[in-house]
Design an enzyme around this catalytic site. Structure first.
Site, short mmCIF file in Angstrom:
data_model
loop_
_atom_site.label_atom_id
_atom_site.label_comp_id
_atom_site.label_asym_id
_atom_site.label_seq_id
_atom_site.Cartn_x
_atom_site.Cartn_y
_atom_site.Cartn_z
CB SER A 10 41.91 40.61 39.83
OG SER A 10 40.82 40.10 40.54
N GLY A 57 40.64 36.21 41.14
CA GLY A 57 39.35 35.72 41.60
C GLY A 57 39.40 35.28 43.05
CB ALA A 58 37.95 32.32 44.71
N GLY A 69 42.64 35.42 45.19
CA GLY A 69 43.25 36.66 45.67
C GLY A 69 43.91 37.46 44.57
N GLY A 96 35.97 43.21 41.61
CA GLY A 96 37.19 43.83 41.10
C GLY A 96 37.20 45.33 41.28
CG ASP A 97 34.18 47.52 39.55
OD1 ASP A 97 35.10 47.41 38.71
OD2 ASP A 97 32.98 47.30 39.28
#
Length: 309
Positions: A216, A218-219, A221, A247-248
Site C-alpha cells: 500500500s 498511500g495516495a 495506490g 488500508g482496511d
C-alpha cells in the site's frame, strides 16, 4: 463466509475539530463512535459489499461491552471471545482546517493463556465454514509474537486462503508460515526487507514466504507482486479527507475479489477505489459508495514485468 480476525479490537472514537492546536482546549464539532480494530473495519466494508462476514478476536470489560452493542446493529456476525481485561479505545482527531488526522491508540487488554486457548478453539471451528480469512492488526499484551504464524498455519491446514495484515516482528514471523497474501504499507515493507524501492521490496517479501504481496503506497495506490505477475494500481486523483481505515478497505477489496474469482487487475482496481472512497467517509469501516462507484472504472492498473520465484 469470510472470516476476519482482530486480536486487538478497539472502540474507535473520531473527533472533528475546526483546528487542532497543541496546548489548547478544543470544542469537538463532530463525534462518531464505532466498533473498530483493523479486522472489524474490514468486515464492515465486506458486509457493505454484500458478503457474509464473521468477526472474531477478543472483547472485554466496559469498553468491550459497548463495542459489542454497536456491533449487534451491523451486518458482520459477532464471534468475539470474551476476556477479563478492558478492550482498548482509539481516538482519531480530525483537523478540519488541514484535513489531517492525529491518532491515539491504547495498548489493549492482557490476554491470558486460557483466553488464547479459547480463541483457538473458536478460530478452528470458524475456519471450517470460511472461504477466506484475514488476520489483521496488532497483538494485545500477553499474546506471543508468533501468534499470527500459528494462525496462518492453521488456515493453510484447513485449506482456507489467508491474508495477513500486520507489522513488525509479528509480520516477520507470520510471513515465514507462507500466507497467501500480505498487505504492508511502505514503511512496514521497508522494515521487513530493508528496501524502500517498492518493487524490489515486494519481491523480497515474496522470497521470505508470502505467495503474494500487495504494498500500500498511500495516495499513490498499490503495487502487487504475485505468482501471476506484478501490477501497479493508482487512483485517478488525490483526495483529501480522513485516511483512517483506508488500508482496511483495501484488504476488503482484495479479499472480496479473491472470493469472487476476480483477476488481479480487477482486485487491485477494487481495492484502490475502496481505499480512496474511505478517505472521503467520516470514519473507518465506511466508504463513500457514490465515490467508489465513480472511481472504480477510472483506477489505472499497469502491468510490470513478471515476477521471478
Amino acid at each position: 463466509m469470510i472470516l476476519t480476525v482482530t486480536l486487538n479490537t478497539a472502540l474507535d472514537l473520531t473527533y472533528g475539530v475546526p483546528a487542532l492546536v497543541p496546548h489548547t482546549s478544543h470544542r469537538v464539532r463532530d463525534l462518531s463512535e464505532r466498533p473498530g480494530g483493523k479486522g472489524l473495519n474490514v468486515a464492515r466494508v465486506l458486509s457493505a459489499l454484500g458478503h457474509d462476514t464473521v468477526v472474531t478476536g477478543f472483547a472485554g470489560g466496559t469498553t468491550g461491552g459497548v463495542l459489542r452493542e454497536l456491533l449487534a446493529g451491523l451486518p458482520p456476525r459477532d464471534a468475539l471471545v470474551a476476556v477479563a481485561g478492558n478492550t482498548r479505545r482509539t481516538i482519531a482527531v480530525v483537523d478540519a482546517s488541514t484535513g489531517d488526522t492525529t491518532q491515539f491508540n491504547e495498548p489493549g487488554p492482557h490476554v491470558t493463556a486460557d483466553e488464547w486457548a479459547a480463541f483457538l478453539t473458536t478460530y478452528e471451528k470458524l475456519l471450517g465454514e470460511a472461504d477466506a480469512v484475514a488476520l489483521c492488526g496488532s497483538l494485545p499484551p500477553g499474546i506471543h509474537v508468533g501468534a499470527y504464524a500459528e494462525l496462518v498455519r492453521l488456515a493453510r491446514a484447513a485449506g482456507v486462503p489467508v491474508l495477513l495484515d500486520t507489522s513488525g516482528e509479528p509480520l516477520r514471523r507470520g510471513i515465514a508460515a507462507r500466507p497467501d497474501l500480505i498487505k504492508p504499507n511502505g514503511d512496514e515493507l521497508a522494515q521487513l526487507t530493508g528496501s524502500r524501492e517498492p518493487l524490489r521490496a515486494t519481491r523480497d517479501a515474496r522470497r521470505r514466504g508470502a505467495h503474494g504481496v500487495i504494498a500500500s503506497l498511500g495516495a499513490d495506490g498499490m503495487l502487487a507482486a504475485t505468482p501471476e505477475g506484478s501490477w501497479r494500481a493508482a487512483p485517478p486523483a488525490r483526495v483529501a479527507g480522513n485516511p483512517t481505515g483506508a488500508g482496511d478497505s483495501a484488504v476488503a477489496g482484495l479479499l472480496s475479489g479473491l472470493v469472487e474469482g476476480l483477476s488481479w487487475p480487477d482486485r487491485l482496481r477494487r481495492a484502490v477505489a475502496l481505499s480512496t472512497a474511505t478517505v472521503l467517509a467520516p470514519a473507518a469501516g465506511e466508504f463513500d459508495r457514490a465515490a467508489y462507484e465513480e472511481l472504480l472504472p477510472r483506477v489505472d492498473v499497469e502491468e510490470y514485468a513478471p515476477t521471478t520465484t
